[in-house]
Design a protein around this motif. Structure first.
Motif, PDB file in Angstrom:
ATOM      1  N   SER A 759       0.811  -1.224   0.000  1.00 15.87           N
ATOM      2  CA  SER A 759       0.000   0.000   0.000  1.00 15.87           C
ATOM      3  C   SER A 759       0.843   1.273   0.000  1.00 15.87           C
ATOM      4  N   LEU A 760       2.121   1.163  -0.318  1.00 11.62           N
ATOM      5  CA  LEU A 760       2.983   2.337  -0.405  1.00 11.62           C
ATOM      6  C   LEU A 760       3.589   2.431  -1.799  1.00 11.62           C
ATOM      7  N   ASP A 761       4.046   3.639  -2.123  1.00 14.08           N
ATOM      8  CA  ASP A 761       4.619   3.861  -3.446  1.00 14.08           C
ATOM      9  C   ASP A 761       6.050   3.339  -3.511  1.00 14.08           C
ATOM     10  N   PHE A 762       6.328   2.551  -4.516  1.00 12.94           N
ATOM     11  CA  PHE A 762       7.695   2.114  -4.790  1.00 12.94           C
ATOM     12  C   PHE A 762       7.742   1.559  -6.202  1.00 12.94           C
ATOM     13  N   SER A 763       8.939   1.384  -6.712  1.00 18.98           N
ATOM     14  CA  SER A 763       9.132   0.756  -8.016  1.00 18.98           C
ATOM     15  C   SER A 763      10.446   0.003  -7.992  1.00 18.98           C
ATOM     16  N   VAL A 764      10.611  -0.914  -8.940  1.00 23.59           N
ATOM     17  CA  VAL A 764      11.856  -1.656  -9.102  1.00 23.59           C
ATOM     18  C   VAL A 764      12.276  -1.546 -10.561  1.00 23.59           C
ATOM     19  N   HIS A 765      13.509  -1.923 -10.818  1.00 27.61           N
ATOM     20  CA  HIS A 765      14.032  -1.829 -12.181  1.00 27.61           C
ATOM     21  C   HIS A 765      13.214  -2.734 -13.114  1.00 27.61           C
ATOM     22  N   PRO A 766      12.739  -2.213 -14.227  1.00 24.67           N
ATOM     23  CA  PRO A 766      11.836  -3.006 -15.073  1.00 24.67           C
ATOM     24  C   PRO A 766      12.494  -4.168 -15.809  1.00 24.67           C
ATOM     25  N   SER A 830      14.395  -6.241  -0.155  1.00 23.48           N
ATOM     26  CA  SER A 830      13.541  -6.338   1.035  1.00 23.48           C
ATOM     27  C   SER A 830      14.149  -5.586   2.216  1.00 23.48           C
ATOM     28  N   LYS A 831      15.449  -5.755   2.427  1.00 27.25           N
ATOM     29  CA  LYS A 831      16.090  -5.062   3.539  1.00 27.25           C
ATOM     30  C   LYS A 831      16.070  -3.546   3.342  1.00 27.25           C
ATOM     31  N   GLU A 832      16.268  -3.102   2.097  1.00 27.00           N
ATOM     32  CA  GLU A 832      16.223  -1.665   1.822  1.00 27.00           C
ATOM     33  C   GLU A 832      14.810  -1.118   1.977  1.00 27.00           C
ATOM     34  N   ALA A 833      13.813  -1.942   1.651  1.00 25.63           N
ATOM     35  CA  ALA A 833      12.433  -1.507   1.848  1.00 25.63           C
ATOM     36  C   ALA A 833      12.127  -1.313   3.330  1.00 25.63           C
ATOM     37  N   VAL A 834      12.646  -2.228   4.150  1.00 27.91           N
ATOM     38  CA  VAL A 834      12.444  -2.101   5.596  1.00 27.91           C
ATOM     39  C   VAL A 834      13.184  -0.875   6.129  1.00 27.91           C
ATOM     40  N   PHE A 861      14.326   8.232  -2.969  1.00 29.87           N
ATOM     41  CA  PHE A 861      15.531   7.488  -2.629  1.00 29.87           C
ATOM     42  C   PHE A 861      15.636   6.332  -3.608  1.00 29.87           C
ATOM     43  N   ALA A 862      16.806   6.170  -4.242  1.00 26.08           N
ATOM     44  CA  ALA A 862      17.050   5.092  -5.203  1.00 26.08           C
ATOM     45  C   ALA A 862      18.275   4.319  -4.765  1.00 26.08           C
ATOM     46  N   SER A 863      18.137   3.008  -4.704  1.00 24.52           N
ATOM     47  CA  SER A 863      19.248   2.164  -4.252  1.00 24.52           C
ATOM     48  C   SER A 863      19.883   1.436  -5.428  1.00 24.52           C
ATOM     49  N   GLU A 864      21.035   0.814  -5.177  1.00 24.00           N
ATOM     50  CA  GLU A 864      21.721   0.058  -6.225  1.00 24.00           C
ATOM     51  C   GLU A 864      20.962  -1.206  -6.609  1.00 24.00           C
ATOM     52  N   SER A 865      20.072  -1.649  -5.779  1.00 19.81           N
ATOM     53  CA  SER A 865      19.280  -2.831  -6.109  1.00 19.81           C
ATOM     54  C   SER A 865      18.098  -2.501  -7.010  1.00 19.81           C
ATOM     55  N   GLY A 866      17.943  -1.233  -7.379  1.00 20.15           N
ATOM     56  CA  GLY A 866      16.854  -0.837  -8.265  1.00 20.15           C
ATOM     57  C   GLY A 866      15.601  -0.399  -7.546  1.00 20.15           C
ATOM     58  N   LEU A 867      15.589  -0.455  -6.206  1.00 18.38           N
ATOM     59  CA  LEU A 867      14.417  -0.015  -5.441  1.00 18.38           C
ATOM     60  C   LEU A 867      14.330   1.507  -5.471  1.00 18.38           C
ATOM     61  N   MET A 868      13.114   2.000  -5.684  1.00 20.62           N
ATOM     62  CA  MET A 868      12.870   3.449  -5.723  1.00 20.62           C
ATOM     63  C   MET A 868      11.700   3.750  -4.795  1.00 20.62           C
ATOM     64  N   PRO A 882       3.941  17.763  -9.707  1.00 21.74           N
ATOM     65  CA  PRO A 882       4.686  16.527  -9.975  1.00 21.74           C
ATOM     66  C   PRO A 882       3.731  15.404 -10.406  1.00 21.74           C
ATOM     67  N   PRO A 883       4.236  14.448 -11.165  1.00 19.91           N
ATOM     68  CA  PRO A 883       3.386  13.318 -11.561  1.00 19.91           C
ATOM     69  C   PRO A 883       3.035  12.464 -10.357  1.00 19.91           C
ATOM     70  N   ASP A 884       1.887  11.824 -10.429  1.00 19.50           N
ATOM     71  CA  ASP A 884       1.439  10.982  -9.318  1.00 19.50           C
ATOM     72  C   ASP A 884       2.148   9.632  -9.292  1.00 19.50           C
ATOM     73  N   HIS A 885       2.826   9.262 -10.375  1.00 21.62           N
ATOM     74  CA  HIS A 885       3.527   7.986 -10.425  1.00 21.62           C
ATOM     75  C   HIS A 885       4.998   8.235 -10.748  1.00 21.62           C
ATOM     76  N   ASN A 886       5.814   7.244 -10.449  1.00 18.37           N
ATOM     77  CA  ASN A 886       7.248   7.420 -10.641  1.00 18.37           C
ATOM     78  C   ASN A 886       7.636   7.190 -12.102  1.00 18.37           C
ATOM     79  N   LEU A 887       8.321   8.164 -12.681  1.00 22.63           N
ATOM     80  CA  LEU A 887       8.782   8.045 -14.070  1.00 22.63           C
ATOM     81  C   LEU A 887      10.256   7.671 -14.153  1.00 22.63           C
ATOM     82  N   TRP A 888      10.916   7.609 -12.996  1.00 23.91           N
ATOM     83  CA  TRP A 888      12.355   7.352 -12.971  1.00 23.91           C
ATOM     84  C   TRP A 888      12.607   6.014 -12.272  1.00 23.91           C
TER      85      TRP A 888
END
Length: 1290
Positions: A759-766, A830-834, A861-868, A882-888
């Motif tokens: 239920s939170l905003d995040f994205s991973v490398h596609p 998972s650890k970076e999400a926590v 915040f963007a990590s080397e594992s692709g988590l945004m 700003p856009p409501d969704h992540n474009l980066w």
């Protein structure tokens, strides 16, 4: 006090005399001015000249400090880096180990190739087993064809009979099944497929109902069990197939063939699996092939040249990049159509082949043929190439000669030239089947048979493919003859089922569409179309494409680049009898026994590049690092800077031959193709000499579509895999340490991650593999990752990979589908999400930024594992939200991430830069740039001072807000009446203030806003906007020019190329006299014809109906012609072009951040000599410049970074040699060595093929002939005896 003098009185009277006149023009009376009194007059004080008041260093530094404070305050307010660091208290330090990265990657790649190799070998073994036990197909046998497989092929009724029951049904003449196959769209196979069946694709040149073809199609039906077994064991397998030497491809799963094409251009079906690189490589390579094309006078004025060109193109297309080839024209001379290709062989890649074919079409046929010299030259050339140590040795050598006549038997001559028999000779006879016959057949058959080749008649284009296959069948003999070893061949990268000829045809269609558009515009409004402005616009459109290289390079079409693992399938037959009927009166038979060493076909499995990328651990190399694969020739298989497509949907001609040095460029500027020796030695070490190693190089890293460059030191690590591919990792020096959260992907970690992400905003490398279904089930990768985190949370024995497929009629639910996971990447994510969960819990975000001077922005915040992770901060603003969704979502691959990692002590303000993009068709526009290209990014690395980088944090904001901030500090209003004493400021008229980055790109400016032009870029450069300023900065070495070479570029030479004529052989006076005589002859002949007609004229009555209708038709014709001529204008015609591989260069700028440069930048401005003053914006990568605008001389134009300029080829042949030949010579000026293929080489041994050399005329079978005569006599006696018995009984 100054009195008015009499001269003033006289002056006033003169002026009044001009102004006050009577209404009558003849009597104008000037007004007399009298009684001028003596008055006192105080003249106004002369206003002092408004001298330039320069902006002081202290003032601009204050502005820069204020702007810096705004940027950093917004960072502290929205990003809250201290809060982020609290979540990473348990991090561990890791030094990037390049050797460990390539070892891990090589192990994963080797395991994947081994699995695919075992699957291909299983198909091969089953195919040989089925072929040995083959049976004749039933008379009603039909097969499932891949064309229209999803349609029910209904019978066509006879419409002449009205009764439905009485209709006759038309039975189509083919052997394919009429049944409809139920297909499903599969993202994994990128086509419409059915896992329950196989289907067959038959080449156009092959008749599918031929009994010899049907027989093989029938027995390959048995491969379905092996196909399904392979897929059941490993559902990540892509297309499996068996290509038969008979010209068909049986593939699994069954697929709709048109759905596999990405370029639907219609036209003829060109696909023939026997000519694909994976098939030809599996039949034994490399080879040296010399193609000799007859260019004597007897070849002119016939179709022979056309057939010869078609055959040459087909043979060149069939050869692989490992093969060496040349095409030579011969008559009294032997020469290549490309001058620099004389005396050598070149790789048979598509670039060289296309260049040779482009020049070969313009050959001139003259003189006779000196065949002895031709053969001697060819044999010596191949011998020299065979003995050369500059390239891997070839397995076989061959001469393929296309000629229309042989006047001698050259068997003994070839034995003298090549006594060891290393060189095969193939002779193809081009002739008219109904023309005169000579001894060419006899002589050609004799010499080719003796040289282990063959002789054949090549009459029409329909024979071309089969003759090419015959040559390949002869050259596969040594491989099959040994019968023991099976090659496992790893192919070059190629585009699935596409053929380069389809792209060339598609380019012609685009130019046809452009011509239609221009005609329609001419018809709509001819005057407007022919205006100078419109014509110049059309000229400029093509100039931008050709000279400036501003063509569109993004991919609108995914061509599904891939490699293949293939294995040859041997025919178990070892000998066979061939019987022919002699062309004689008795028509007796002749039989010969030949050895049999041929392929049944080739079995293979595809590996798409997109699937191959899933096993590469990109997350380990970090920002600025790269992980790529090259083959044994040094050509790239996977690389982040690969650009295979242009104009949105056309494959580049050189997409398969992009070398390692074409994408990894030296830091030292150099002329294109003039590689530094240090880099040539490095390439030689990586590709040829050392299977593994490490080297540090100074490199020019190019990113963001080639619009940005960083000069840096990189460590290169490499390791060879299967002696074919080489895995390479490049790691920048500045990012050697990174901090990694500890922990495995346990059930507890998954439970915490589920709470932190749900239920939170995040994205991973596609494009990276976290956990993914083999055939994707979710549209968004975010939902897929959440699904597997939930499964890990709920399943204590969750397996990280499930790739076994269960064939069942019941559709599997989501949890039963096959999948694969990267456990390490899932644990890190998972650890970076926590760790970032607490940071995302900011309920007062909107209130926090209610007064943000940079408006609404998106903290991330963007990590080397692709988590945004991100948070939206809204502010009252008149500008964009700003856009409501992540474009980066690409994490470390984003340009701002890379730039922030390269400058860890600064807040990097990134302004995205996109190249200018133009399509070939002027009425079309490329897809618009996304919203992300219009936003600025402020980014900074997040990490502990001694513990390396955790990630990058920052915020995205709208550019207009930064412009407002810049205006508020640098363009303040002066109080009325105090303009002269007011502090100098940037009003956009006298002075303009600019914020530029370290590449010279303008991030913000307070210049007067102008209306946006459609074709203008979204980002301007200082070199284009203020060339005098950039010129001054270059002269002071504050900025330096960096040239980036684009070796994957495309150019557009004209189809009709006019060359400069050479000097005339006949003196000009004699030629003039001869032309005069010819003109007199033509005039005399026409006069004689006219007089003859007039003398035979007879008066006739032409008023017949036929004559009237004829005149009416002529009038209508003349009217239509006049109408056409009114609408036509030569300027409407398109200048037809073709596309070819070439080199381009782009000029980019780099700020020299040295104390001396900063001191020079702060110099006091001097108008038009040093028209600027500047300083750093503290704590950022920006420079604040104040530029003086009132210089009349804008300065000499400097290099435009939006121009991808054509490289000038200084060979002295411009206008004398065709462009295709010059480009080919330029690209081959520095031969780059290659490693020999990993497969074993089975050379041609002359003594082993004695069984094929049954040369000479076919002799009748004596035994067979006598037996036939005896059988006929016995039959006659038996019949006579039967008749006698019947007569007696009756």
């Amino acid at each position: 006090m100054i009195p008015l003098t009499s001269c003033i009185k006289k002056s006033l009277e003169e002026h009044q005399g001009h102004l006050l006149v009577n209404k009558s023009k003849t009597n104008s009376v000037p007004l007399k001015i009298a009684n001028v009194s003596q008055i006192g007059y105080d003249p106004p004080k002369k206003k002092k000249k408004n001298m330039l008041r320069p902006i002081t260093l202290q003032l601009i530094q204050d502005w820069a400090r204020d702007i810096s404070n705004i940027l950093h305050e917004n960072e502290n307010l929205t990003v809250r880096p201290e809060e982020l660091l609290k979540g990473f208290s348990d991090i561990k330090i890791e030094v990037r180990n390049g050797t460990a990265i390539v070892e891990k990657t090589a192990k994963a790649l080797e395991e994947l190739l081994e699995r695919r190799g075992r699957a291909a070998e299983a198909i091969m073994r089953k195919a040989e087993e089925l072929a040995a036990k083959k049976e004749n197909p039933p008379s009603d046998y039909t097969f499932t064809r891949s064309i229209k497989i999803d349609e029910l092929k209904e019978l066509t009724p006879d419409d002449e009979k009205p009764d439905e029951k009485g209709k006759e049904w038309d039975m189509p003449l083919n052997c394919s099944s009429r049944n409809k196959v139920l297909l499903v769209n599969s993202a994994h196979f990128d086509a419409k497929v059915s896992l329950e069946q196989t289907s067959v694709h038959v080449a156009t040149e092959v008749f599918e109902c031929d009994p010899r073809v049907i027989e093989h199609i029938y027995w390959t039906e048995g491969l379905i069990k092996t196909f399904r077994d392979n897929y059941a064991k490993d559902a990540t397998l892509d297309l499996q197939y068996m290509c038969s030497a008979k010209g068909f491809l049986r593939h699994y799963p069954a697929a709709l063939w048109p759905s596999m094409y990405k370029l639907n251009v219609g036209g003829e079906e060109l696909y023939d699996c026997r000519l694909r690189p994976w098939y030809v490589s599996a039949s034994g390579a490399p080879r040296d092939v010399l193609i000799l094309v007859d260019a004597s006078g007897s070849m002119s004025n016939s179709s022979n040249l056309v057939v010869a060109e078609q055959f040459t193109l087909a043979l060149l297309s069939a050869l692989t990049d490992d093969d060496q080839v040349n095409v030579l024209r011969f008559n009294v001379l032997v020469e290549s159509p490309i001058p620099c290709f004389n005396e050598t062989l070149v790789p048979a890649n598509h670039v060289n082949s296309a260049a040779m074919m482009a020049v070969l079409k313009h050959q001139i046929t003259v003189n006779e043929t000196w065949m002895t010299d031709v053969l001697q030259y060819s044999v010596q050339l191949l011998k020299k190439h065979r003995e050369s140590n500059l390239r891997p040795p070839s397995c076989q050598q061959a001469i393929v000669m296309l000629t229309d006549s042989l006047y001698e038997n050259y068997t003994e001559l070839m034995r003298q030239f090549d006594p060891e028999g290393h060189i095969r000779l193939f002779i193809l006879w081009l002739h008219d089947p109904n023309g005169l016959r000579d001894d060419t057949h006899l002589f050609g058959d004799s010499v080719s048979c003796d040289r282990d080749g063959y002789f054949s008649e090549l009459i029409t284009h329909a024979d071309v493919t089969e003759q090419v296959m015959n040559i390949l069948r002869v050259m596969e003999r040594p491989l099959v003859a040994q019968r023991k070893q099976r090659l496992r061949v790893y192919s070059d990268v190629y585009a699935n089922v596409e053929d380069p000829r389809r792209s060339e045809y598609y380019w012609q269609l685009k130019e046809n569409a452009e011509q239609v558009y221009r005609y329609s515009e001419l018809r709509r409004n001819k005057d407007q179309f022919l205006t100078t402005t419109r014509q110049y616009g059309d000229y400029l459109h093509m100039r931008k494409l050709e000279k400036y290289g501003q063509y569109y390079e993004d991919e609108q079409v995914n061509y599904r680049l891939q490699v293949s693992v293939s294995v040859p399938v041997f025919d178990s037959t070892t000998v066979e009898n061939i019987t022919i009927t002699l062309e004689e009166e008795k028509q007796r038979n002749s039989t010969r026994t030949y050895p049999v060493n041929r392929l049944l076909g080739v079995a293979g499995v595809d590996i798409p590049i997109d699937h191959l990328k899933l096993i590469l651990p990109y997350h380990l190399v970090g920002a600025g690092g790269s992980l790529f694969i090259v083959d044994h020739r040094g050509n790239i298989v996977i690389h982040e800077n690969s650009k295979p497509v242009f104009d949105g949907d056309i494959l580049k001609p050189g997409y398969r031959t992009v070398d390692f040095l074409d994408v990894e460029q030296p830091a030292k500027d150099h002329y294109p193709r003039h590689y530094p020796q240090e880099w040539l030695d490095f390439r030689n070490s990586l590709v040829i000499e050392h299977p593994s190693g490490h080297k540090t190089m100074e490199v020019k890293t190019v990113f963001e579509g080639g619009m940005r460059v960083i000069l840096e030191k990189k460590d290169y690590f490499w390791k060879r895999v299967m002696n074919h591919y080489t895995v390479v990792a490049s790691l920048p020096k500045y990012n050697s340490k990174h901090a990694v959260p500890e922990g495995a992907f346990t059930q507890k970690v998954a439970e915490e991650a589920w709470k932190a992400l749900n239920s939170l905003d995040f994205s991973v490398h596609p494009d990276w593999l976290y956990c993914q279904h083999v055939d994707p089930h979710f549209e968004d990768r975010k939902d897929e990752v959440l699904h597997f985190i939930e499964r890990r949370k709920n399943e204590s024995h969750f397996a990280m990979r499930k790739i076994t497929h269960l064939f069942t009629p019941i559709k599997p639910i989501v949890r039963e589908k096959t999948y694969q996971c990267n456990e390490e990447l899932m644990a890190r994510t998972s650890k970076e999400a926590v760790a970032t969960y607490r940071w995302t819990q900011n309920e007062d975000a909107e209130e926090t930024c209610s007064d943000c001077k940079l408006g609404s922005n998106l903290a991330f915040f963007a990590s080397e594992s692709g988590l945004m992770r991100w948070q939206l901060f809204r502010a009252t603003s008149r500008h964009a939200q700003p856009p409501d969704h992540n474009l980066w979502s690409r994490g470390p691959e984003e340009a701002w991430y890379r730039r922030a990692a390269a400058s860890p002590d600064k807040l990097v303000i990134h302004a995205p830069v996109a190249p200018i993009r133009i399509l070939r068709n002027s009425d079309l526009s490329p897809p618009p740039l996304g919203e992300k290209w219009h936003w600025l990014t402020a980014a900074r690395t997040l990490g502990h001072p001694t513990k390396g980088i955790i990630g990058v944090a920052g915020y995205h904001f709208y550019p207009q807000h930064l412009r407002d901030v810049l205006n508020s500090y640098t363009n303040f209003p002066c109080p009325e009446g105090e303009e002269d004493t007011c502090e100098p400021h940037c009003d956009g008229i006298v002075w303009t203030c600019l914020l530029i980055d370290d590449g010279g790109w303008i991030v913000s400016t307070n210049s007067v806003e102008e209306e946006e032009v459609e074709d203008e870029p979204i980002r301007q450069h200082l070199a284009n906007t203020y060339p005098a300023v950039m010129s001054a900065l270059l002269n002071a070495n504050i900025f330096k020019l960096r040239w980036v070479h684009d070796y994957q570029a495309v150019c557009f030479p004209p189809v009709k190329e006019t060359l400069k004529s050479s000097a005339s052989l006949i003196p000009s006076l004699m030629r003039s006299m001869w032309n005069t005589v010819q003109l007199l002859i033509y005039v005399s002949r026409d006069m004689f014809t006219l007089l003859s007609i007039l003398s035979s004229c007879v008066v006739v009555n032409g008023d017949t109906e036929a004559e009237k209708e004829k005149r009416r038709k002529r009038v209508r014709h003349d009217y239509e012609r006049e109408k056409y001529e009114r609408l036509y204008d030569p300027r409407v015609l398109v200048n037809r072009t073709r596309f070819a591989a070439c080199d381009r260069s782009r000029a980019l700028y780099e700020f020299q951040r040295t104390p001396k440069s900063m001191e020079l930048l702060r110099r006091t401005p001097s108008p038009c000599k040093w028209p600027l003053i500047g300083t750093e914006v503290p704590g950022t990568n920006l420079l604040l410049l104040a530029v003086y605008n009132n210089c009349t001389n804008l300065g000499k134009p400097v290099n435009n970074p939006f121009y991808n300029q054509l490289v000038t080829i200084d060979d002295g042949d411009e206008g004398r040699v065709r462009t295709a030949a010059r480009l080919a010579c330029w690209r081959n000026r520095v031969p780059l060595p290659a490693r020999a293929p990993a497969t074993a080489c089975y050379p041609h041994n002359y003594s082993y093929e004695a069984g094929y050399r049954q040369c000479g005329p076919w002799l009748p079978d004596p035994d067979t002939a006598s037996n036939i005569q005896i059988s006929k006599l016995l039959l006659f006696i038996v019949l006579v005896n039967i008749l006698i018995n019947i007569y007696i009984t009756t």
